[in-house]
Design a protein around this motif. Structure first.
Motif, PDB file in Angstrom:
ATOM      1  N   SER A   1      44.322  33.430  39.758  1.00  0.00           N
ATOM      2  CA  SER A   1      45.657  33.381  40.425  1.00  0.00           C
ATOM      3  C   SER A   1      45.746  34.653  41.193  1.00  0.00           C
ATOM      4  CB  SER A   1      46.696  33.358  39.200  1.00  0.00           C
ATOM      5  OG  SER A   1      46.712  34.633  38.527  1.00  0.00           O
ATOM      6  N   ILE A   2      46.914  34.572  41.905  1.00  0.00           N
ATOM      7  CA  ILE A   2      46.769  35.799  43.002  1.00  0.00           C
ATOM      8  C   ILE A   2      47.468  37.148  42.247  1.00  0.00           C
ATOM      9  CG2 ILE A   2      48.217  36.484  45.056  1.00  0.00           C
ATOM     10  CD1 ILE A   2      48.561  33.817  45.913  1.00  0.00           C
ATOM     11  N   SER A   3      47.783  36.875  40.925  1.00  0.00           N
ATOM     12  CA  SER A   3      48.237  38.084  40.357  1.00  0.00           C
ATOM     13  C   SER A   3      49.126  39.148  41.287  1.00  0.00           C
ATOM     14  CB  SER A   3      47.206  39.014  39.791  1.00  0.00           C
ATOM     15  OG  SER A   3      46.321  38.023  38.975  1.00  0.00           O
ATOM     16  N   ASP A   4      50.470  38.585  41.608  1.00  0.00           N
ATOM     17  CA  ASP A   4      51.316  39.329  42.495  1.00  0.00           C
ATOM     18  C   ASP A   4      51.581  40.756  42.158  1.00  0.00           C
ATOM     19  OD1 ASP A   4      51.461  36.696  43.675  1.00  0.00           O
ATOM     20  OD2 ASP A   4      53.446  36.445  43.089  1.00  0.00           O
ATOM     21  N   ASP A   5      51.683  41.186  41.281  1.00  0.00           N
ATOM     22  CA  ASP A   5      52.174  42.497  40.850  1.00  0.00           C
ATOM     23  C   ASP A   5      50.992  43.517  40.699  1.00  0.00           C
ATOM     24  OD1 ASP A   5      54.911  41.809  41.169  1.00  0.00           O
ATOM     25  OD2 ASP A   5      54.989  41.263  38.899  1.00  0.00           O
ATOM     26  N   LEU A   6      49.756  42.905  40.099  1.00  0.00           N
ATOM     27  CA  LEU A   6      48.802  43.854  39.861  1.00  0.00           C
ATOM     28  C   LEU A   6      48.011  44.441  41.200  1.00  0.00           C
ATOM     29  CD1 LEU A   6      46.603  44.871  37.899  1.00  0.00           C
ATOM     30  CD2 LEU A   6      45.154  42.799  38.383  1.00  0.00           C
TER      31      LEU A   6
ATOM     32  N   LEU B   1      50.966  37.047  32.360  1.00  0.00           N
ATOM     33  CA  LEU B   1      49.821  36.875  32.579  1.00  0.00           C
ATOM     34  C   LEU B   1      49.456  36.337  34.015  1.00  0.00           C
ATOM     35  CD1 LEU B   1      48.732  34.642  29.432  1.00  0.00           C
ATOM     36  CD2 LEU B   1      48.431  37.149  29.704  1.00  0.00           C
ATOM     37  N   VAL B   2      50.327  35.758  34.511  1.00  0.00           N
ATOM     38  CA  VAL B   2      50.072  35.242  35.910  1.00  0.00           C
ATOM     39  C   VAL B   2      50.182  36.349  37.019  1.00  0.00           C
ATOM     40  CG1 VAL B   2      51.082  33.881  38.015  1.00  0.00           C
ATOM     41  CG2 VAL B   2      50.801  32.712  35.594  1.00  0.00           C
ATOM     42  N   TYR B   3      51.133  37.287  36.809  1.00  0.00           N
ATOM     43  CA  TYR B   3      51.265  38.237  37.757  1.00  0.00           C
ATOM     44  C   TYR B   3      50.475  39.599  37.402  1.00  0.00           C
ATOM     45  CZ  TYR B   3      55.617  35.581  38.630  1.00  0.00           C
ATOM     46  OH  TYR B   3      56.412  34.453  39.175  1.00  0.00           O
TER      47      TYR B   3
END
Length: 391
Positions: A10-15, A125-127
């Motif tokens: 996933s893109i992991s928006d916040d990482l 998990l996604v972000y």
């Protein structure tokens, strides 16, 4: 877990914000609060949201600066999975019951089923978010404090505050309830942590955070590069009032009375704080009041009062929900039905994948139930019930 591991793609928006901030400071000696610097580190691969955390938080992200981004993403995902496994053991074992108690298997199954269907964990998990780490620090503080190990408890509360400023709300609650030693030790460790960060990072970072970042995070304000507080994803008190003043559901607050909206938000936040503080003070006069009841009130308040509370922040409320719905009621039948109906309804709403615009109401219901539980002897928390049973 297999499904969660798929999030590595996933893109992991916040990482990217956490990763690029650590690289900016520890590799390039530049400010983590300059969004153009962060974006240049990530190039055009990912949009980088502004880094808004206090300077000491960068110490937690230092290991990320030693890795390539893809390796850092995998490492964060693995750590989050390990934290989930830890929570599935810690919450029923230390917050709800003991291994020797007959109902422990039931509590364990309840914790596992509810946690694995708790959508805010999926969002974390996604972000590529750090909410599970913050919850782990708060739970460690909670467990040490309840057994009287205040020195160690204070270390973990100070770490939680250094990571994110939101847990500061716990400090006045400790004073009000008479836990002065924990408060003093926490202040000591906070000073130590801030001093360490001050002498190991560029001094200009502190000026930027105090004079640019921190003021931009006030109520009804929009930090540069971030969403408006009226965005539907913000389910805090600030978001609720911002949307109430934004009748056409635009993403900005340019056409509303910002001054009135800001005043009402601070007034409402002060009212929530005053009511919560009074209930904790009143409850602490009762011999049955304990740290569990203090934390039950503090965590929903922390979510409500934060200027920005996204859906993944609801992870903080997981232990609160489980404690409330497993409490033993000595209330009348009608009152018990009303209590459990409200608690289970709020639990389902907060855990759901969807109904985002209503989750603020679920947190408010949860907060009211926590106030009720904090000062009511007719609600026995499961661990209290266990202790009485054992005696």
């Amino acid at each position: 877990l297999h499904y969660g591991w798929e999030f590595r793609n996933s893109i992991s928006d916040d990482l990217p914000s956490f990763y690029s901030a650590s690289v900016a400071v520890y590799k390039h000696g530049e400010s983590p609060y300059n969004q153009s610097v962060l974006q240049s580190i990530m190039k055009q691969d990912n949009y980088v949201f502004p880094y808004l955390y206090p300077p000491p938080s960068l110490c937690f992200f230092y290991p990320l600066s030693l890795l390539k981004y893809t390796a850092a993403r995998d490492a964060v995902l693995i750590i989050n999975h390990l934290l989930i496994l830890g929570l599935l053991w810690v919450i029923p074992r230390f917050l709800l019951s003991n291994l020797s108690y007959a109902d422990y298997p039931v509590l364990n199954i309840l914790t596992i089923v509810y946690s694995l269907t708790f959508y805010p964990i999926v969002c974390t998990l996604v972000y590529g978010q750090i909410n599970l780490l913050l919850l782990a620090l708060l739970l460690t503080f909670w467990i040490f404090a309840r057994v009287g190990k205040v020195f160690y408890a204070a270390i973990f509360l100070a770490m939680a505050i250094c990571l994110k400023t939101y847990p500061l709300i716990i400090l006045p609650m400790l004073i009000i309830s008479g836990h002065k030693r924990i408060f003093i030790y926490t202040i000591f460790w906070l000073i130590a942590g801030i001093a360490f960060a001050y002498f190991t990072m560029p001094r200009t970072i502190w000026n930027e955070w105090f004079f640019n970042i921190m003021p931009s995070g006030g109520y009804t304000r929009t930090p540069s590069g971030l969403f408006s507080p009226a965005a539907i994803w913000n389910q805090s008190l600030n978001g609720f009032i911002a949307r109430a003043f934004n009748l056409n559901n635009c993403s900005t607050l340019e056409h509303v009375n910002l001054r009135l909206a800001r005043q009402l938000t601070y007034l409402a936040a002060g009212l929530i704080s005053a009511i919560s503080g009074f209930v904790i003070w009143f409850g602490s006069r009762n011999k049955l009041f304990n740290l569990d009841r203090l934390m039950l009130v503090s965590l929903p308040v922390m979510y409500l009062l934060a200027p920005f509370s996204w859906e993944h922040h609801l992870v903080y409320l997981l232990p609160v929900i489980l404690i409330l719905i497993t409490a033993h009621s000595k209330l009348s039948i009608k009152s018990s039905i009303a209590y459990y109906s409200a608690g289970i309804g709020a639990a389902i709403l907060i855990a759901s994948d969807g109904l985002l615009k209503y989750k603020f109401y679920g947190v408010v219901v949860l907060w009211v139930l926590c106030l009720f539980a904090a000062c009511n002897n007719n609600l026995v928390l499961f661990r209290e019930n266990k202790s009485t049973h054992a005696e």
